[in-house]
Design a protein around this motif. Structure first.
Motif, short mmCIF file in Angstrom:
data_model
loop_
_atom_site.label_atom_id
_atom_site.label_comp_id
_atom_site.label_asym_id
_atom_site.label_seq_id
_atom_site.Cartn_x
_atom_site.Cartn_y
_atom_site.Cartn_z
N GLN A 1 0.83 -1.20 0.00
CA GLN A 1 0.00 0.00 0.00
C GLN A 1 0.86 1.25 0.00
O GLN A 1 2.04 1.21 0.33
CB GLN A 1 -0.87 0.06 1.25
N SER B 1 -2.61 5.33 -3.39
CA SER B 1 -2.07 4.47 -4.43
C SER B 1 -2.72 4.81 -5.77
O SER B 1 -3.93 4.99 -5.85
CB SER B 1 -2.35 3.01 -4.05
N GLN C 1 -6.69 1.55 3.07
CA GLN C 1 -5.83 2.40 2.25
C GLN C 1 -6.66 3.42 1.46
O GLN C 1 -7.88 3.36 1.43
CB GLN C 1 -5.01 1.55 1.27
#
Length: 177
Positions: free
Chosen positions: A73, A80, A113
């Motif tokens: 991540q 990302s 994330q």
């Protein structure tokens, strides 16, 4: 967005990778009875460098950052960015940097994330590439988004949406790094 180190693509090679981009936040005030919120301040969560891109007489001011290939991540305060590269030339190409428009990058907030929509880059020569921004969540991720944040949702422009896919961008003249 500069890659550190650059990636060498073989002729007609396709590659999928992930890089990272810093995120920013916006502080807003909303009265208890008011339906509309009012932005106070917007700022990036990490310190960004500024650079200019394009012709000197008509330069575009940009944020500049570097990213390594992600094996997991993105770090905290970064999202990302999934990128699909397609080298359509008969030569090896060095993929070193990418100029992206943040307004086309939707931000997906996942339980573990932050993730943006995918970017497809079709390289047609050593100087030219075509960029296409997805307008949906990258389906190959197993986690589902809790929330989606998009600049286009907040103030959609029909003119901008019309020219959203496969825009040609050359290398231009860059300075200020």
């Amino acid at each position: 967005l500069a890659l550190k180190p650059a990636i060498i693509l073989l002729p007609h090679e396709n590659r999928t990778l992930s890089l990272e981009r810093p995120i920013s936040i916006e502080l807003q005030v909303q009265a208890q009875r008011d339906v509309e919120s009012h932005p106070i301040f917007k700022f990036p969560l990490v310190r960004l460098k500024m650079t200019s891109y394009g012709k000197v007489q008509k330069a575009m001011l940009c944020y500049y950052w570097q990213s390594q290939l992600l094996t997991a991540q993105a770090r905290d305060l970064f999202a990302s960015v999934p990128i699909d590269l397609k080298n359509e030339t008969k030569d090896c190409v060095s993929f070193q940097k990418l100029i992206i428009y943040k307004n086309y990058l939707q931000l997906y907030i996942l339980p573990t994330q932050l993730l943006t929509c995918a970017i497809h880059v079709k390289i047609t020569s050593k100087q030219d590439a075509y960029i296409k921004y997805e307008d949906h969540y990258p389906y190959h991720f197993t986690e589902k988004p809790i929330k989606t944040v998009s600049d286009l949702d907040q103030n959609p422009s029909k003119f901008l949406k019309k020219f959203k896919t496969f825009k040609r961008k050359g290398t231009g003249i860059e300075y200020g790094f």
